[in-house]
Write a protein that holds these residues in place. Structure first.
Motif, PDB file in Angstrom:
ATOM      1  N   GLN A  39       4.164   5.470  -5.737  1.00 10.55           N
ATOM      2  CA  GLN A  39       4.027   5.546  -7.192  1.00 10.55           C
ATOM      3  C   GLN A  39       3.261   6.799  -7.608  1.00 10.55           C
ATOM      4  O   GLN A  39       3.588   7.446  -8.604  1.00 10.55           O
ATOM      5  CB  GLN A  39       3.312   4.300  -7.712  1.00 10.55           C
ATOM      6  N   TYR A  40       2.238   7.141  -6.844  1.00  4.55           N
ATOM      7  CA  TYR A  40       1.479   8.352  -7.145  1.00  4.55           C
ATOM      8  C   TYR A  40       2.350   9.598  -6.967  1.00  4.55           C
ATOM      9  O   TYR A  40       2.292  10.541  -7.761  1.00  4.55           O
ATOM     10  CB  TYR A  40       0.242   8.446  -6.251  1.00  4.55           C
TER      11      TYR A  40
ATOM     12  N   ALA B 109       0.833  -1.205   0.000  1.00  9.34           N
ATOM     13  CA  ALA B 109       0.000   0.000   0.000  1.00  9.34           C
ATOM     14  C   ALA B 109       0.866   1.252   0.000  1.00  9.34           C
ATOM     15  O   ALA B 109       0.572   2.223  -0.708  1.00  9.34           O
ATOM     16  CB  ALA B 109      -0.918  -0.011   1.221  1.00  9.34           C
ATOM     17  N   ARG B 110       1.948   1.240   0.774  1.00  2.00           N
ATOM     18  CA  ARG B 110       2.829   2.408   0.819  1.00  2.00           C
ATOM     19  C   ARG B 110       3.563   2.585  -0.503  1.00  2.00           C
ATOM     20  O   ARG B 110       3.810   3.698  -0.959  1.00  2.00           O
ATOM     21  CB  ARG B 110       3.827   2.250   1.967  1.00  2.00           C
ATOM     22  N   HIS B 111       3.916   1.456  -1.130  1.00  2.00           N
ATOM     23  CA  HIS B 111       4.577   1.516  -2.433  1.00  2.00           C
ATOM     24  C   HIS B 111       3.653   2.144  -3.467  1.00  2.00           C
ATOM     25  O   HIS B 111       4.096   2.952  -4.294  1.00  2.00           O
ATOM     26  CB  HIS B 111       4.977   0.107  -2.875  1.00  2.00           C
ATOM     27  N   LEU B 112       2.376   1.787  -3.426  1.00  2.00           N
ATOM     28  CA  LEU B 112       1.417   2.374  -4.354  1.00  2.00           C
ATOM     29  C   LEU B 112       1.319   3.880  -4.137  1.00  2.00           C
ATOM     30  O   LEU B 112       1.268   4.659  -5.094  1.00  2.00           O
ATOM     31  CB  LEU B 112       0.037   1.728  -4.161  1.00  2.00           C
TER      32      LEU B 112
ATOM     33  N   LEU C 230       5.406  14.400 -13.735  1.00  2.00           N
ATOM     34  CA  LEU C 230       4.534  15.369 -14.412  1.00  2.00           C
ATOM     35  C   LEU C 230       5.025  16.799 -14.182  1.00  2.00           C
ATOM     36  O   LEU C 230       4.969  17.637 -15.093  1.00  2.00           O
ATOM     37  CB  LEU C 230       3.098  15.213 -13.933  1.00  2.00           C
ATOM     38  N   ASP C 231       5.511  17.082 -12.998  1.00  2.00           N
ATOM     39  CA  ASP C 231       6.075  18.407 -12.730  1.00  2.00           C
ATOM     40  C   ASP C 231       7.290  18.648 -13.619  1.00  2.00           C
ATOM     41  O   ASP C 231       7.478  19.748 -14.148  1.00  2.00           O
ATOM     42  CB  ASP C 231       6.479  18.529 -11.260  1.00  2.00           C
ATOM     43  N   ALA C 232       8.126  17.604 -13.783  1.00  2.00           N
ATOM     44  CA  ALA C 232       9.312  17.735 -14.631  1.00  2.00           C
ATOM     45  C   ALA C 232       8.927  17.926 -16.097  1.00  2.00           C
ATOM     46  O   ALA C 232       9.650  18.581 -16.863  1.00  2.00           O
ATOM     47  CB  ALA C 232      10.202  16.499 -14.477  1.00  2.00           C
ATOM     48  N   LEU C 233       7.796  17.368 -16.502  1.00  2.00           N
ATOM     49  CA  LEU C 233       7.303  17.536 -17.876  1.00  2.00           C
ATOM     50  C   LEU C 233       6.658  18.904 -18.089  1.00  2.00           C
ATOM     51  O   LEU C 233       6.390  19.296 -19.234  1.00  2.00           O
ATOM     52  CB  LEU C 233       6.284  16.450 -18.210  1.00  2.00           C
TER      53      LEU C 233
END
Length: 210
Positions: A136-137, A130-133, A144-147
């Motif tokens: 991922q977010y 759950a923490r890994h998920l 997305l910020d880098a894009l």
């Protein structure tokens, strides 16, 4: 602007953090994540529980690897805007994996083993999955910020989110295979293969980006 060099305090802090995490992962691997308390980690590392919490606010944080997010974002930001989104993001994922696991020497081998052990724990422990998920977010938003998502119109932002999410799903498949395979196949190669399987040649990931 020149990057600030780590101070002696920074280096000592990083060394303490690595020591605590290494002991934690060893204890979790040997005894099981649920059976080990933060106090056990502190005792094994030779520090106080307060010191553990100062570096790792929660027990789950002891199993997280934070460095890839920064590496991936840097490579996405440095990629050519004209390239397809999956190639920008996918190439950054392969490059970051190469930076983390490439090279020779005891330190590289130790880092790679730590990453493998962390991945195995995340795969086998429900609370860590759950923490890994959640991680991922967070990574998706960092990419997305880098894009430059905040400068895009709604349609472009949607495409960026879809491409980033798909690339991260491919990477997750590669990471799982890498952990199950005990690291016998190079991680950058597995990520490149997963990206190619998902997107074909447009991903532009060959696994030979060293």
């Amino acid at each position: 602007m020149m990057e600030r060099k780590p101070t002696l305090r920074d280096r000592r802090r990083s060394e303490t953090r690595r020591t605590i995490q290494a002991h934690a992962i060893q204890l979790f691997t040997d005894s099981g994540y649920d059976a080990v308390a933060v106090a056990d980690v502190a005792e094994a590392a030779g520090v106080s529980a307060m010191t553990v919490y100062r570096h790792f606010p929660t027990k789950e944080d002891l199993v997280l690897i934070e460095q890839p997010a920064q590496l991936i974002a840097e490579r996405v930001a440095a990629s050519a805007p004209a390239l397809p989104l999956v190639r920008r993001v996918g190439g950054a994922l392969v490059d970051a994996a190469t930076a983390l696991t490439g090279g020779d020497g005891d330190e590289t081998a130790a880092n790679e083993q730590l990453l493998l052990d962390c991945l195995r724990l995340m795969i086998s422990t429900p609370a860590l999955r759950a923490r890994h998920l959640e991680g991922q977010y967070v990574l998706q938003q960092t990419i997305l910020d880098a894009l430059g998502e905040d400068t895009m119109d709604s349609d472009a932002a949607f495409r960026a989110r879809a491409a980033t999410s798909a690339c991260l799903a491919a990477m997750h498949t590669a990471l799982t295979r890498w952990a199950e395979d005990d690291g016998r196949t190079r991680l950058p190669e597995l990520i490149a293969r997963a990206l190619t399987a998902s997107f074909g040649d447009v991903a532009g990931a060959t696994g030979e980006r060293e």
